[in-house]
Design a protein around this motif. Structure first.
Motif, short mmCIF file in Angstrom:
data_model
loop_
_atom_site.label_atom_id
_atom_site.label_comp_id
_atom_site.label_asym_id
_atom_site.label_seq_id
_atom_site.Cartn_x
_atom_site.Cartn_y
_atom_site.Cartn_z
N UNK A 1 0.70 -1.23 -0.06
CA UNK A 1 0.49 -0.35 -0.16
C UNK A 1 0.94 1.28 -0.30
N UNK A 2 1.77 1.50 0.65
CA UNK A 2 2.62 2.59 0.62
C UNK A 2 3.82 2.21 -0.34
N UNK A 3 3.92 1.87 -1.04
CA UNK A 3 4.78 2.38 -2.40
C UNK A 3 4.00 2.01 -3.54
N UNK A 4 2.38 1.84 -3.58
CA UNK A 4 1.40 2.13 -4.53
C UNK A 4 0.84 3.79 -4.33
N UNK A 5 0.71 3.81 -3.07
CA UNK A 5 0.15 5.39 -2.86
C UNK A 5 1.21 6.23 -2.89
N UNK A 6 2.95 6.12 -3.00
CA UNK A 6 3.75 6.78 -3.07
C UNK A 6 4.11 7.11 -4.59
N UNK A 7 3.88 6.19 -5.39
CA UNK A 7 3.45 5.96 -6.60
C UNK A 7 2.78 7.23 -7.36
N UNK A 8 1.44 7.05 -6.72
CA UNK A 8 0.34 7.56 -6.92
C UNK A 8 0.47 8.96 -7.23
N UNK A 9 1.05 9.85 -5.63
CA UNK A 9 1.72 10.94 -5.13
C UNK A 9 2.84 11.49 -5.79
N UNK A 10 3.39 10.81 -6.22
CA UNK A 10 4.63 11.26 -7.25
C UNK A 10 4.04 11.58 -8.55
N UNK A 11 3.16 10.66 -9.11
CA UNK A 11 2.19 11.17 -10.08
C UNK A 11 1.77 12.37 -9.89
#
Length: 337
Positions: free
Chosen positions: A155-165
């Motif tokens: 979840x952390x990895x996905x959330x940070x990926x999306x926030x970076x986007x």
């Protein structure tokens, strides 16, 4: 966790637990042994803490119910009227003591007194044992809960990926004065991930009875606050018209934050960079037109929102206790390797 396409882990535990409770109650000679199975069905919960809290609540509710029920039947006889009087006093009393979830199972046990037309000690003991067995089996089954750390890390990895986007998308919009076609979809996906991650973190926190493990819960709350700030930043784009030199600087700053956006980043260095950008802004020539003034005012407000976004992360890191700090240091070490 799902054992198959049709059966979840909680379903399997509930099925096994209900059967075991009924078998145990019957084996030791209890009457109405089916009731123990029903109580187990109600006692198997999503977390260890909730299961234990409910068990304690129901045992307290049961003792109160038997006391009031015995008094009502002794004074008024074994009739529907007496049972109604019992409910009249029991329901508000249980609610006042916070025993709401124990009202139904406890009232079912009291019907056994009515059916047997007795409030003898052996019968009262029978009802107590039914509750103890039913709730006890539920607690035992909930001792094992699937570990959620791997899913939370994902979840952390996905959330940070999306926030970076999202931040990268803002940088592109500032540079090109355009809106990405998938922007709305991106925001909805991030919102869904944050809500799902928070629910999982809440469940994980409830599965630790001895120690308080709340790192992921704090993390999800922090990212949710940051997401709200990002929405405020995006709204400021409505006030941005023509592109100026300051617009390109803010785009570059946003891109820098996006590039370094990570769980292990303390935000201290980024805040120093941001303060440097603000100083550059202050030293630039004054606006030459009203439009330029309004754009630069919106950009300055945007930078303040970005500063607040970074402050949220800095405060999150500062608020971590010893156990949380160890978890954060492990993440920081892994990110550097």
């Amino acid at each position: 966790m799902r054992i198959s396409r049709f059966f979840g882990w909680r379903t399997v535990k509930t099925s096994i637990g209900a059967a075991v409770s009924m078998i145990v109650a019957s084996a030791i000679g209890l009457d109405y042994s089916v009731a123990a199975g029903v109580i187990t069905i109600l006692s198997v919960q999503n977390t260890k803490k909730k299961s234990l809290d409910l068990a304690v609540m129901r045992i307290g509710s049961m003792l109160l119910a038997l006391l009031i029920g015995a008094a009502a039947f002794t004074l008024l006889g074994y009739s529907a009227v007496a049972y109604g009087v019992y409910l009249l006093f029991f329901i508000p009393s249980a609610a006042a003591l916070g025993f709401n979830d124990g009202i139904v199972p406890s009232s079912v046990l009291v019907t056994h007194l009515l059916l047997e037309r007795s409030v003898s000690l052996p019968l009262l003991g029978n009802e107590v044992m039914l509750m103890v067995i039913g709730a006890g089996v539920g607690i035992i089954l909930n001792i094992y809960m699937p570990k959620l750390e791997k899913q939370l890390n994902n979840d952390v990895v996905e959330i940070e990926r999306l926030m970076k986007r999202v931040l990268s998308s803002m940088s592109v919009s500032l540079s090109t004065q355009t809106v990405p076609l998938d922007e709305e979809k991106l925001y909805k996906e991030l919102d869904g991930k944050l809500k799902a991650g928070y629910e999982r973190a809440l469940k994980d926190a409830g599965n630790h009875l001895v120690k308080d493990v709340r790192y992921y819960l704090k993390y999800m709350e922090m990212r949710s606050v940051q997401f709200g700030i990002m929405r405020n930043m995006r709204k400021l784009f409505e006030r941005l018209g023509e592109s100026y030199e300051q617009t390109k600087l803010v785009a570059a700053l946003t891109d820098l934050v996006a590039d370094q956006f990570h769980e292990s980043n303390t935000a201290r260095e980024l805040l120093e960079d941001l303060h440097g950008y603000k100083e550059i802004f202050r030293n630039m020539e004054l606006p030459k037109s009203r439009d330029e003034f309004e754009v630069r005012a919106a950009l300055f407000q945007y930078i303040n929102e970005l500063e607040q976004l970074l402050d949220v992360k800095r405060e999150f890191v500062a608020s971590l206790d010893d156990e949380d700090t160890e978890r954060f240091r492990t993440t920081l070490s892994e990110s550097r390797n």
